[in-house]
Scaffold this motif. Structure first.
Motif, mmCIF file in Angstrom:
data_model
loop_
_atom_site.group_PDB
_atom_site.id
_atom_site.type_symbol
_atom_site.label_atom_id
_atom_site.label_comp_id
_atom_site.label_asym_id
_atom_site.label_seq_id
_atom_site.Cartn_x
_atom_site.Cartn_y
_atom_site.Cartn_z
ATOM 1 N N THR A 90 0.843 -1.194 0.000
ATOM 2 C CA THR A 90 0.000 0.000 0.000
ATOM 3 C C THR A 90 0.879 1.246 0.000
ATOM 4 O O THR A 90 1.855 1.330 0.748
ATOM 5 C CB THR A 90 -0.922 0.022 1.237
ATOM 6 O OG1 THR A 90 -1.807 -1.099 1.179
ATOM 7 C CG2 THR A 90 -1.750 1.299 1.277
ATOM 8 N N LEU A 91 0.540 2.183 -0.861
ATOM 9 C CA LEU A 91 1.230 3.469 -0.912
ATOM 10 C C LEU A 91 0.313 4.512 -0.303
ATOM 11 O O LEU A 91 -0.762 4.813 -0.829
ATOM 12 C CB LEU A 91 1.576 3.843 -2.356
ATOM 13 C CG LEU A 91 2.143 5.249 -2.588
ATOM 14 C CD1 LEU A 91 3.426 5.467 -1.800
ATOM 15 C CD2 LEU A 91 2.376 5.499 -4.077
ATOM 16 N N MET A 92 0.707 5.069 0.824
ATOM 17 C CA MET A 92 -0.099 6.064 1.527
ATOM 18 C C MET A 92 0.294 7.467 1.080
ATOM 19 O O MET A 92 1.480 7.799 0.999
ATOM 20 C CB MET A 92 0.104 5.923 3.040
ATOM 21 C CG MET A 92 -0.760 6.849 3.872
ATOM 22 S SD MET A 92 -0.647 6.507 5.656
ATOM 23 C CE MET A 92 1.056 7.007 5.993
ATOM 24 N N ILE A 93 -0.706 8.295 0.767
ATOM 25 C CA ILE A 93 -0.457 9.683 0.380
ATOM 26 C C ILE A 93 -1.419 10.585 1.149
ATOM 27 O O ILE A 93 -2.368 10.107 1.773
ATOM 28 C CB ILE A 93 -0.629 9.912 -1.141
ATOM 29 C CG1 ILE A 93 -2.108 9.731 -1.547
ATOM 30 C CG2 ILE A 93 0.257 8.974 -1.935
ATOM 31 C CD1 ILE A 93 -2.391 10.120 -2.998
ATOM 32 N N TYR A 94 -1.169 11.897 1.099
ATOM 33 C CA TYR A 94 -2.110 12.854 1.681
ATOM 34 C C TYR A 94 -2.571 13.822 0.596
ATOM 35 O O TYR A 94 -1.957 13.926 -0.477
ATOM 36 C CB TYR A 94 -1.499 13.603 2.858
ATOM 37 C CG TYR A 94 -0.246 14.394 2.551
ATOM 38 C CD1 TYR A 94 -0.314 15.728 2.152
ATOM 39 C CD2 TYR A 94 1.014 13.809 2.674
ATOM 40 C CE1 TYR A 94 0.823 16.456 1.872
ATOM 41 C CE2 TYR A 94 2.164 14.530 2.395
ATOM 42 C CZ TYR A 94 2.055 15.854 1.995
ATOM 43 O OH TYR A 94 3.197 16.563 1.715
ATOM 44 N N GLU A 95 -3.658 14.510 0.862
ATOM 45 C CA GLU A 95 -4.259 15.411 -0.111
ATOM 46 C C GLU A 95 -3.386 16.648 -0.294
ATOM 47 O O GLU A 95 -3.223 17.445 0.626
ATOM 48 C CB GLU A 95 -5.658 15.819 0.352
ATOM 49 C CG GLU A 95 -6.616 14.640 0.493
ATOM 50 C CD GLU A 95 -7.865 14.982 1.270
ATOM 51 O OE1 GLU A 95 -7.830 15.978 2.039
ATOM 52 O OE2 GLU A 95 -8.862 14.266 1.116
ATOM 53 N N ASP A 148 1.680 -5.269 -7.069
ATOM 54 C CA ASP A 148 0.346 -4.701 -6.923
ATOM 55 C C ASP A 148 0.386 -3.626 -5.834
ATOM 56 O O ASP A 148 0.585 -3.929 -4.666
ATOM 57 C CB ASP A 148 -0.651 -5.796 -6.557
ATOM 58 C CG ASP A 148 -2.075 -5.277 -6.419
ATOM 59 O OD1 ASP A 148 -2.332 -4.163 -6.911
ATOM 60 O OD2 ASP A 148 -2.911 -5.979 -5.818
ATOM 61 N N VAL A 149 0.208 -2.375 -6.221
ATOM 62 C CA VAL A 149 0.259 -1.257 -5.283
ATOM 63 C C VAL A 149 -1.128 -0.640 -5.142
ATOM 64 O O VAL A 149 -1.745 -0.253 -6.136
ATOM 65 C CB VAL A 149 1.258 -0.174 -5.743
ATOM 66 C CG1 VAL A 149 1.216 1.029 -4.813
ATOM 67 C CG2 VAL A 149 2.664 -0.751 -5.797
ATOM 68 N N LYS A 150 -1.604 -0.550 -3.930
ATOM 69 C CA LYS A 150 -2.884 0.081 -3.652
ATOM 70 C C LYS A 150 -2.616 1.460 -3.053
ATOM 71 O O LYS A 150 -1.785 1.607 -2.164
ATOM 72 C CB LYS A 150 -3.704 -0.767 -2.677
ATOM 73 C CG LYS A 150 -3.982 -2.176 -3.189
ATOM 74 C CD LYS A 150 -4.870 -2.947 -2.244
ATOM 75 C CE LYS A 150 -5.046 -4.389 -2.709
ATOM 76 N NZ LYS A 150 -5.579 -4.470 -4.090
ATOM 77 N N ILE A 151 -3.315 2.473 -3.550
ATOM 78 C CA ILE A 151 -3.129 3.847 -3.070
ATOM 79 C C ILE A 151 -4.149 4.154 -1.981
ATOM 80 O O ILE A 151 -5.346 3.960 -2.163
ATOM 81 C CB ILE A 151 -3.262 4.853 -4.225
ATOM 82 C CG1 ILE A 151 -2.203 4.577 -5.297
ATOM 83 C CG2 ILE A 151 -3.144 6.294 -3.702
ATOM 84 C CD1 ILE A 151 -2.378 5.406 -6.567
ATOM 85 N N GLU A 152 -3.645 4.635 -0.848
ATOM 86 C CA GLU A 152 -4.507 5.031 0.273
ATOM 87 C C GLU A 152 -4.347 6.526 0.491
ATOM 88 O O GLU A 152 -3.255 7.005 0.793
ATOM 89 C CB GLU A 152 -4.118 4.273 1.539
ATOM 90 C CG GLU A 152 -4.891 4.688 2.781
ATOM 91 C CD GLU A 152 -4.359 4.033 4.045
ATOM 92 O OE1 GLU A 152 -4.395 4.691 5.108
ATOM 93 O OE2 GLU A 152 -3.884 2.882 3.970
ATOM 94 N N THR A 153 -5.441 7.291 0.324
ATOM 95 C CA THR A 153 -5.389 8.747 0.434
ATOM 96 C C THR A 153 -6.055 9.208 1.730
ATOM 97 O O THR A 153 -7.176 8.801 2.042
ATOM 98 C CB THR A 153 -6.095 9.413 -0.754
ATOM 99 O OG1 THR A 153 -5.530 8.912 -1.983
ATOM 100 C CG2 THR A 153 -5.928 10.927 -0.706
ATOM 101 N N ASN A 154 -5.356 10.049 2.474
ATOM 102 C CA ASN A 154 -5.864 10.556 3.752
ATOM 103 C C ASN A 154 -5.670 12.063 3.840
ATOM 104 O O ASN A 154 -4.932 12.658 3.041
ATOM 105 C CB ASN A 154 -5.124 9.907 4.929
ATOM 106 C CG ASN A 154 -5.391 8.426 5.054
ATOM 107 O OD1 ASN A 154 -6.534 8.001 5.125
ATOM 108 N ND2 ASN A 154 -4.334 7.629 5.069
ATOM 109 N N THR A 155 -6.299 12.696 4.829
ATOM 110 C CA THR A 155 -5.938 14.072 5.170
ATOM 111 C C THR A 155 -4.520 14.033 5.723
ATOM 112 O O THR A 155 -4.036 12.979 6.143
ATOM 113 C CB THR A 155 -6.874 14.647 6.239
ATOM 114 O OG1 THR A 155 -6.726 13.886 7.453
ATOM 115 C CG2 THR A 155 -8.322 14.599 5.780
#
Length: 535
Positions: free
Chosen positions: A382-387, A409-416
């Motif tokens: 999982t690749l975590m990013i912020y807005e 297989d990379v899943k993108i997780e977007t958070n504040t």
């Protein structure tokens, strides 16, 4: 002791207000001079000893004031301290505070307020990510690590207007660090009254800077008003400054067009439309983007897999096609513009540290790494990013590149940003898309991030040799030794890869034409509203 007396340059410009609302921006109501700017995200914290993100640092620099500040040319000038003395050996510093410096409630700011703030940052219970920035002070590191006593930290306050410190070694760039939030004062009485709610709401914040918090609507905006008790209030030209948190790039641009914002950042895609606009201001902020690996993850604990991920990303293609004009490809951790040995440039002297795009070698290393960790299925991370501007597009590029080159297989997780930071601190991530900006103009502002268990090292990686090199760099008074040690340490980063460098960032800002003397800087938050005036 030799005395260094510096006098703050005062701006003698009077503001003439006009109109009630102009097209594309600056709003005025009666005699109120007000501008609105977009900082995209809610600050992680407005506690000066806990502030560590761009929004928090920007706002704290308006609410509080340290011993020094940087002027429009990036030079250190007096702020809360009107003068200081440094011993011949560079180890003993004495600061003389302004006698007219007051807190927002009118109480005098004393040397004890600075001592309280600094010792609070070092208190292990505070858990300040930037506590290490005070390690230059004798006894500070020992106290912060629970190996020494609070009273052994070499900070003294012989009277209300005098602050004395003793350093472990000469540190010339420390003068600029005194303008950073970790070194801000805290009113002990107010802090004790606020208790656990200190800095969590507008009524629990009290600073000594040019502005005071008037209203705070979480995740939406913070309204600042001129601090009438600020010593230099006559040269602060805004009555109100509204900080908005609009993470959606299109919404922010529309707010600018509608006159609801005066300053906002453009994404790479939006830059195309405004490339020739006279309101566009582009500058190299000194900030960087990189992948951060959590080495406790089974796959990413393997160095070959980290190498493969880094080599599978084509930085040149990414910066050219994803966000042209917003980024430059990066192959070293320290950008250009930071001193090397003998007056040179660190980046040019140390060359490329991270290997360039090499899909065949990346595939080979990846398969070898999978075999070593016993992975037989289809690997997933999982690749975590912020807005933030362009983060989604960068993440999608990385996702596709790792899929096509490595079969990962990379899943993108977007958070504040706040949730992103919490997850990172707790180690709840595999990879994340991180950003870092310099706090002062020395390569050390980048390199000391990665010492083992450092406050900003969230990778769970550590290297004794790296730590030793950084210790040498901090203790040496010989600049060539300092630079050589940091360059060797950077090579360790490029070899062991707890991170994978991606880009050097270019800020593209739309600024209302009526705003004058807006100061965009290469350090800390990048925004300095101290000198802003409106025509």
């Amino acid at each position: 002791m030799k005395k260094i007396f510096l006098t703050m340059l005062l701006l003698l410009i009077f503001i003439v207000s006009c109109g009630s609302k102009n097209a594309e921006g600056t709003k005025k109501s009666g005699d109120i001079i007000k501008i609105a700017v977009n900082l995209q995200s809610e600050p992680k914290s407005l506690d000066p000893q806990l502030a560590s993100d761009a929004s928090g640092i920007t706002i704290d620099s308006l609410i509080y004031e340290g011993l020094t500040r940087l002027d429009q040319e990036g030079k250190v000038v007096p702020a809360a301290a009107e003068s200081w003395e440094i011993s011949e050996d560079g180890l003993k510093w004495v600061f003389h505070l302004r006698k007219d410096m007051k807190w927002a409630n009118g109480d005098p700011v004393t040397a004890k307020d600075f001592a309280f703030g600094w010792l609070r940052a070092l208190d292990p219970q505070t858990a300040s990510e930037y506590a290490y920035e005070l390690y230059y002070i004798k006894g500070a590191k020992e106290y912060n690590e629970g190996k020494g006593k609070r009273e052994d930290v070499a900070i003294k306050t012989p009277d209300d207007n005098t602050l004395e410190i003793e350093l472990n070694q000469p540190t010339p760039y420390l003068l600029s660090l005194f303008s950073f939030p970790t070194y801000y004062p805290v009113n002990e009485k107010f802090y004790n009254e606020a208790g656990k709610d200190f800095s969590l709401s507008a009524d629990k914040i009290m600073g000594n800077g040019p502005y005071a918090v008037k209203k705070w609507t979480p995740e939406t905006s913070i309204l600042l008003a001129k601090n009438e008790n600020y010593w230099n209030k006559d040269n602060i030209h805004l009555d109100e400054l509204e900080i908005k948190m609009i993470s959606d790039q299109l919404a922010a641009l529309n707010a600018f067009k509608n006159g609801e914002l005066d300053i906002t950042e453009l994404s790479g895609e939006q830059l195309i439309e405004y490339r020739d606009d006279k309101r566009l201001y582009s500058y190299n902020k000194g900030s960087i983007k990189f992948l951060k690996f959590n080495v406790k993850n089974k796959l990413l604990a393997n160095q070959k897999i980290r190498e493969a991920v880094s080599m599978a990303i084509d930085r040149d293609e990414m910066t050219e096609n994803v966000s042209k004009g917003s980024f430059m490809p990066a192959y070293g951790f320290v950008p250009e513009g930071y001193g090397g040995s003998a007056g040179g440039d660190f980046r040019k002297e140390n060359g490329d540290i991270f290997e360039k795009y090499n899909p065949e070698k990346a595939k080979q290393l990846f398969q070898e790494g999978l075999k070593e960790v016993g992975e037989t299925g289809t690997p997933t991370l999982t690749l975590m990013i912020y807005e933030a501007p362009d983060n989604q597009k960068l993440a999608e590029y990385i996702q596709e590149k790792l899929r096509t080159v490595l079969g990962l297989d990379v899943k993108i997780e977007t958070n504040t940003f706040k949730i992103f930071s919490q997850n990172e601190t707790q180690g709840n991530y595999d990879m994340d898309l991180s950003q870092w900006g310099p706090d002062y103009l020395d390569p050390m502002t980048y390199m000391d991030m990665w010492v083992t268990n450092g406050g900003n090292n969230k990778t769970n990686w550590g290297n004794p040799e790296y730590d030793k090199l950084m210790d040498t760099a901090k203790k040496s008074v010989d600049n060539s030794v300092r630079m050589k040690s940091m360059m060797e340490a950077e090579k360790i980063l490029g070899k062991e890869l707890p991170i994978a460098m991606l880009t050097y960032n270019i800020k593209n800002m739309l600024v209302n034409e009526r705003i004058k003397d807006m100061n965009f800087t290469k350090i800390a938050s990048g925004y300095d509203f101290y000198y802003v005036r409106v025509e």
